[in-house]
Each structure stands twice: as structure tokens, then as C-alpha cells.
Design a protein around this motif. Sequence first.
Motif, mmCIF file in Angstrom:
data_model
loop_
_atom_site.group_PDB
_atom_site.id
_atom_site.type_symbol
_atom_site.label_atom_id
_atom_site.label_comp_id
_atom_site.label_asym_id
_atom_site.label_seq_id
_atom_site.Cartn_x
_atom_site.Cartn_y
_atom_site.Cartn_z
ATOM 1 N N THR B 27 -20.763 7.983 3.997
ATOM 2 C CA THR B 27 -20.559 8.911 2.884
ATOM 3 C C THR B 27 -19.079 9.047 2.570
ATOM 4 O O THR B 27 -18.227 8.878 3.443
ATOM 5 N N ILE B 28 -18.830 9.345 1.301
ATOM 6 C CA ILE B 28 -17.466 9.636 0.852
ATOM 7 C C ILE B 28 -17.541 10.898 0.010
ATOM 8 O O ILE B 28 -18.298 10.943 -0.956
ATOM 9 N N ILE B 29 -16.801 11.919 0.410
ATOM 10 C CA ILE B 29 -16.783 13.151 -0.391
ATOM 11 C C ILE B 29 -15.334 13.573 -0.630
ATOM 12 O O ILE B 29 -14.453 13.187 0.143
ATOM 13 N N PRO B 30 -15.070 14.329 -1.694
ATOM 14 C CA PRO B 30 -13.688 14.779 -1.926
ATOM 15 C C PRO B 30 -13.239 15.718 -0.809
ATOM 16 O O PRO B 30 -14.043 16.504 -0.308
ATOM 17 N N SER B 31 -11.978 15.621 -0.422
ATOM 18 C CA SER B 31 -11.456 16.532 0.600
ATOM 19 C C SER B 31 -11.367 17.941 0.042
ATOM 20 O O SER B 31 -11.067 18.137 -1.125
ATOM 21 N N THR B 33 -9.911 22.114 0.948
ATOM 22 C CA THR B 33 -8.703 22.664 1.573
ATOM 23 C C THR B 33 -8.952 23.010 3.032
ATOM 24 O O THR B 33 -8.054 23.449 3.735
ATOM 25 N N LYS B 34 -10.206 22.822 3.478
ATOM 26 C CA LYS B 34 -10.508 23.068 4.891
ATOM 27 C C LYS B 34 -10.998 21.777 5.529
ATOM 28 O O LYS B 34 -12.166 21.408 5.403
ATOM 29 N N PRO B 35 -10.127 21.085 6.238
ATOM 30 C CA PRO B 35 -10.496 19.797 6.812
ATOM 31 C C PRO B 35 -11.719 19.883 7.738
ATOM 32 O O PRO B 35 -12.533 18.948 7.764
ATOM 33 N N GLU B 36 -11.842 21.000 8.471
ATOM 34 C CA GLU B 36 -13.005 21.155 9.361
ATOM 35 C C GLU B 36 -14.289 21.037 8.544
ATOM 36 O O GLU B 36 -15.246 20.374 8.961
ATOM 37 N N GLU B 37 -14.273 21.706 7.372
ATOM 38 C CA GLU B 37 -15.474 21.714 6.544
ATOM 39 C C GLU B 37 -15.721 20.367 5.879
ATOM 40 O O GLU B 37 -16.860 19.923 5.763
ATOM 41 N N THR B 38 -14.654 19.721 5.427
ATOM 42 C CA THR B 38 -14.804 18.394 4.835
ATOM 43 C C THR B 38 -15.500 17.482 5.844
ATOM 44 O O THR B 38 -16.452 16.758 5.509
ATOM 45 N N ALA B 39 -15.029 17.546 7.066
ATOM 46 C CA ALA B 39 -15.590 16.697 8.119
ATOM 47 C C ALA B 39 -17.069 17.024 8.324
ATOM 48 O O ALA B 39 -17.923 16.125 8.362
ATOM 49 N N ARG B 40 -17.348 18.288 8.433
ATOM 50 C CA ARG B 40 -18.725 18.736 8.669
ATOM 51 C C ARG B 40 -19.634 18.283 7.524
ATOM 52 O O ARG B 40 -20.701 17.713 7.742
ATOM 53 N N MET B 41 -19.171 18.492 6.290
ATOM 54 C CA MET B 41 -19.983 18.134 5.131
ATOM 55 C C MET B 41 -20.232 16.629 5.062
ATOM 56 O O MET B 41 -21.351 16.182 4.803
ATOM 57 N N ALA B 42 -19.194 15.845 5.290
ATOM 58 C CA ALA B 42 -19.341 14.386 5.220
ATOM 59 C C ALA B 42 -20.319 13.912 6.294
ATOM 60 O O ALA B 42 -21.187 13.065 6.047
ATOM 61 N N MET B 43 -20.188 14.483 7.493
ATOM 62 C CA MET B 43 -21.034 14.031 8.595
ATOM 63 C C MET B 43 -22.481 14.490 8.404
ATOM 64 O O MET B 43 -23.425 13.721 8.655
ATOM 65 N N ASP B 44 -22.667 15.712 7.907
ATOM 66 C CA ASP B 44 -24.029 16.201 7.666
ATOM 67 C C ASP B 44 -24.767 15.290 6.689
ATOM 68 O O ASP B 44 -25.937 14.947 6.884
ATOM 69 N N GLU B 45 -24.041 14.886 5.653
ATOM 70 C CA GLU B 45 -24.653 14.025 4.651
ATOM 71 C C GLU B 45 -25.021 12.670 5.264
ATOM 72 O O GLU B 45 -26.083 12.109 4.981
ATOM 73 N N ALA B 46 -24.140 12.172 6.104
ATOM 74 C CA ALA B 46 -24.406 10.882 6.750
ATOM 75 C C ALA B 46 -25.612 10.992 7.691
ATOM 76 O O ALA B 46 -26.443 10.078 7.767
ATOM 77 N N LEU B 47 -25.691 12.119 8.405
ATOM 78 C CA LEU B 47 -26.829 12.316 9.319
ATOM 79 C C LEU B 47 -28.144 12.292 8.536
ATOM 80 O O LEU B 47 -29.124 11.678 8.948
ATOM 81 N N LYS B 48 -28.134 12.956 7.381
ATOM 82 C CA LYS B 48 -29.325 13.005 6.541
ATOM 83 C C LYS B 48 -29.722 11.579 6.118
ATOM 84 O O LYS B 48 -30.878 11.188 6.233
ATOM 85 N N GLN B 49 -28.691 10.844 5.678
ATOM 86 C CA GLN B 49 -28.925 9.463 5.243
ATOM 87 C C GLN B 49 -29.535 8.614 6.359
ATOM 88 O O GLN B 49 -30.393 7.776 6.128
ATOM 89 N N ALA B 50 -29.073 8.875 7.569
ATOM 90 C CA ALA B 50 -29.532 8.075 8.707
ATOM 91 C C ALA B 50 -30.837 8.621 9.292
ATOM 92 O O ALA B 50 -31.344 8.093 10.282
#
Lengths: 381, 260
Positions: B27-31, B33-50
Amino acid sequence: METNIKSKTLDEFKTITGTMINPAVQEWKDNGGKVIGYFCCNIPDEVMTAAGILPLRLRGTGSTGTELSDAFYSSINCSFPRHVFNMALNHEFDILDGLIVPNSCDHIRRIYDNWLRQLDIGFLEMFNLPRKVEEPQVQWYKDEVHLLVEKLEKQFGVEITEEKLKNAIKLHNENRRLLKQIYELRKVDNPPITGGQMIAVIVAGTAIPRDKYNEMLKELLEDLKGAEGIKDHRARLMVLGGILDDPEYMDILEDQGGLVVTDSICFGTRLFWTEVSEEGDPYEAIARYQIQQRPTCPRSYGDQPKRAQYLLDMIKEFKVDGVIGERLLFCDSWVVEHYMNDQDLKEAGVPFLKLDREYILSGKGQLRTRVQAFLEMLGGK
Amino acid sequence: MIVGGCDIGSTTGKAVIMKDGEIIASTIIPSTTKPEETARMAMDEALKQADLSSIDDLDYIVGTGYGRLKVQFAKENISEISCHARGAHWMSPTVRTVVDIGGQDCKVMSISDEGKVVEFVMNDRCAAGTGRFFEGMARVLHCGLDGISSLENQGAEPSTITSQCSVFAESEVVTLINEGSDLKNIIAGINNSVSGRLNSMVRKVGLVEDVALTGGCAKNAGLAKALEKHLKVSVKQLPHDPQIAGAVGAALIAVEKAAG
Ligand SMILES: Nc1ncnc2c1ncn2[C@@H]1O[C@H](COP(=O)(O)OP(=O)(O)OP(=O)(O)O)[C@@H](O)[C@H]1O
Ligand SMILES: [Mg+2]
């Protein structure tokens, strides 16, 4: 980086380095003492000590901007003189009784011209350094020292006898020897002190009376001998470059797991790796030390091969895994030197990372990325 | 073994999940202002995909990019320089020079036949030759990033843009527009000027083929074409999205770490 050294002296050094006019300077003044500011490693600070004046090497520590000084410099001038001169315009150096400026580089020498025009100071002297490193230049430097002595004697009503000069040389040599002893402790596999701590020790020595400094160094040596060595580093680094006086910059380099064990910087080994001869004419001894015996910076001509060898010797002596070359933006002395260092280090198989920086630490994110990648490269990750 | 790589860059957050050496989600999502959340959101989406229910299904996760210290679920962080090198090498093992052009930085790595970094250079604190630069140009040209990338828009006589600073380069482009220069020539000129800059970075580490582009700007076809002209060699096309190369590299390093 984990260091468990507990040293009150080390904390004191850090405090002194963290400010420009430290309590010892203030105390010196309050007791009626005179203070002369200067720049660079190539001013004979022994002369001030001999005159009973405190030599205070100027830095831009604590500067937050250059809005006052920018009017007197161009956009391609180094950030070091800009910050220092900004502090001067802000009256942060009003405590000084005099200032000596060398023509180390075109950026620094202009501090003299700007100071002359914009500020009042009792004693303002240009110390004219030669570029080459042969006999006529030793004579030239010697003449400059004589000139400085005459002017100081006249201005401050003191007498700087050869005897006093020799005593000052002895005192400063003791500084050098003690610092070298600390560096000896960094040669082992688990040195007791980080690069960030070390630079604080060295910078502090340019800002307090040298006899007091010697006493503090002796205390520190005792503390270090009892300290447990640092074990969690993954590489031994050497830092090569110019006016670096900021422990935080070193800390960032070391936060990534590299331990700085030696250097060739303006607040580092170039100040103390060799000593001034205590025999014969002290003027001659100081001149020869400055022109021919001290490890030079790239401002001097004709001795690049010697400098290159110094780097290689250091790497060997301190078992360095990688070298970080830092350079202040727009520093024309260091820029080409680093390319030569790069070639030499490639040949020697020692990884080299070149970093440009501003005098006041900025761009920490990029700096961390570069240094971390460099360490990963060293570790073959 | 299932592993994750999470690349939190200045501009986008990327997450990759790999299973037995294959990418099973990215997944690729826009960053934000909270890097922790960007990471969480990108990974959650990838988990769903997988089709994975929880992050605990991953054996090891490595974080990289500017926000690498803020990827809270990662066990380790590695610089994006090492990660892009590894990712590009995995995508195409003959690659020896990697040019990563992201949103804010560009980096050139020379890599070994094992995908390890041998030498690298990085742009100074200036946006010239990065995503920011192209975005600024797209704004003044009213053409969008696609307009700058499109091969049809690469004029035959590229305008000269000499400024090394993105702000000044933008004002050069404004001048060209007002002088009535052909827009396609201006676009070609923009890609050309960035290529010149990249070329000199490549020369610093030494040009060794194959050369590959990674990072979001690798998708700018016009830039790739201009860079080929400057380097005088062709740029290797990667078989995967070049923007996720850093996250892929992080996942590959996670495999090693998990193995101990
Ligand atoms: N299809 C595309 N064509 C051209 N450019 C693109 C395309 N998609 C993305 N980009 C560019 O890629 C950039 C983002 O790249 P990337 O995700 O590699 O950056 P990042 O890793 O966040 O940044 P950095 O590595 O500098 O921290 C955007 O600024 C955008 O300009
Ligand atoms: Mg990136």
C-alpha cells in the motif's frame, strides 16, 4: 551510546562548552582580569597567558540567528563568522578587552574588518598568517609574535618577558600532554569516553584559564581511569574537518551506534598532538610549532601530503573503521581536501562519509539518515 | 514466513507484506502529520489486502524512511538508503546503481552483487530534483504530475533551466512561460535539468550498470528518458512498483532478522 562514567568535572566541562561567557570568564573579569578573544588554532594563545590575560577562543555557541550580521556578509559566506558577528552586534562579547583575528580564511578575516567598522573595542589586532610552511614562513610568524607582544605590552601596560613566555609554553604543553593522555584511553577496544563528551572537554579548554584547565584535566583522567569502557558501539569512527565545537553534533553521529575515537578537527587533535619546544628562543619555538610541527588544516600550502599521512596514521593508531568528513557549507579550504581524502581512503579501504553542515545544527533528520546508512554500510547490512 | 516492511517517507507511507519471498500486499498512502498513524494506517490496509486479521500474524517487521523511529510495531529500523538498495536488488538482481527520488530527498547508491550499499550520496537540504520540485513545476504549468511525466509532452528542444534551487528554477519557468516558450519544451527542460543534477550525483559514486530508479518519481517517464540521455546508458525497468522498493527492502531485511 552507553557510558556510565560519573564525573563532576566532565559535567563542568559540558556546562562551560554550552555557553560562550562561562562563569570562569566572568569571575576572571570580576577579579580585574583582562580577556582577549581570538579565533582558530593558529593564534599563539601562550602569549596571552604570558601577559596574564585570559585568551578566550570565540564561538557562536548559543546563537539563534544571523539577522543583524547578514547585512555585512554575502549569501556565500560561511555561517560561522555570521553567527559570531551577530552575537558581537548583539553585544554578547562586550566583556572582551581585545580581539585577535587571524586571516585563517577569507570568511574569518572579514570579522576583523566588520568589527573595526561596526563595534568599539579597546584592542583589535589582525594576526597575519603565512600560507607556506618553509623557513621564511617560520621567520614571518616569529615576527608576527614579536609584533603582537609589543602591542599587548603597550596596550595593557604589561611586560611579557621571555621567562614568562617560556612558563606559558610549559603550562600549555601540559594541557596538550594531558589531552593526549585521554586520547590514549580511546585507543582501547572499550574507550571510557564518547566523542560528544571529548569535544566538550576540548572546547572548554579554550575558554578557561589554562592552569585551572590542567587541574580539571587531571581530575577527569582519574575519573576516566576508574570508568567502565563503552561496549555497545558497532563501529569506531574518526571525524575529520573544521570548526566543529558542538557536542550535540557528535552525539547525533554517535546515537546511531558509531563511537568517535579520534579526530582531526579545529577543536580536536590539531590543537595538541604535538608540543611547543621548551628549549631555546620561545618566539622561534612557537613559530616553528605553528608553521611546521603542529598538524595543519588545509589553509596551509605545500603540506597536503603530510596532512594526508596524518589521517592514515590516526586511522591505524586508533583502529578506525570509518571516517566522517564534515565541512561547513562554503568552506573553500575543506572542500577539495575532502575529495583528496576520499581518494586516499578508497585506496586504503576505509569507508568515508562526507557531510556538509551549517554552523548551528540543523537538518537533523537527513544527518541521521546519512550516518545510519553509513554505519549499516560498515556493518555490511 | 510472513514479514512486513514499512517505509514512512516525507511524503507517503508505504507498507509491504511478503510471504515466502513473494509480495502478497502493498500500500501507498499520503503521509500525515503523525508518522505513528501513517504507519498504522498503511499497515492496516496491507493486512486487509493480505487477508490477515492481525499484525501479530507477521513474524517480523522492519521500519524505514524519515519516520522509521515512529513505526511502533516494527522491531527494528534501518535507513531507507540500505532498504532501497535491497529492494531494487531483489526486484532486479543485476542492478548496481540505484537512484531513489522521493518526495523530499534524492539518493544515489552504488550496490554490491548482494544488494549491499557500497557508497551513497544524498542531496543537500534543498528540494531541487525531488517530488516537491516536480509538484511545484506542475503547479505553475497547470499540467499535473502526469503532464510532466507523459512521454508525449517531452518537447524536442528542451528549454534551458540552470538554477539549482527549486524556488529560483520555478521563477525561471515562470519567465519562460511569459516569454511564450513552448510548454512541451519547458517540460522537457525541467526533466532535463533534474537529470543533469542526478547525473552528477551518479558520477560521484561511479556509474555501474544496471541503473534503476526507485521512489515515487521513478514513475516519471519523461525523467527516466532524460536521465538515459545524460547517463548515456539505459535505465532498467523494474518489474514491481518502484515506489515500494524501500518497504520491500525493509521486508527482506525483516526475513534476515527473523532468522536471527
Ligand atoms: N505517477 C507518478 N508520476 C510522477 N511522480 C510521481 C508519481 N507518483 C508519485 N510521484 C512522486 O513521488 C513522490 C513521492 O515519492 P516517495 O513515496 O518515494 O517519497 P517519500 O519516500 O515519501 O519521500 P522521501 O524519500 O524523500 O522521504 C511524490 O512527491 C510525487 O511527486
Ligand atoms: Mg523515500
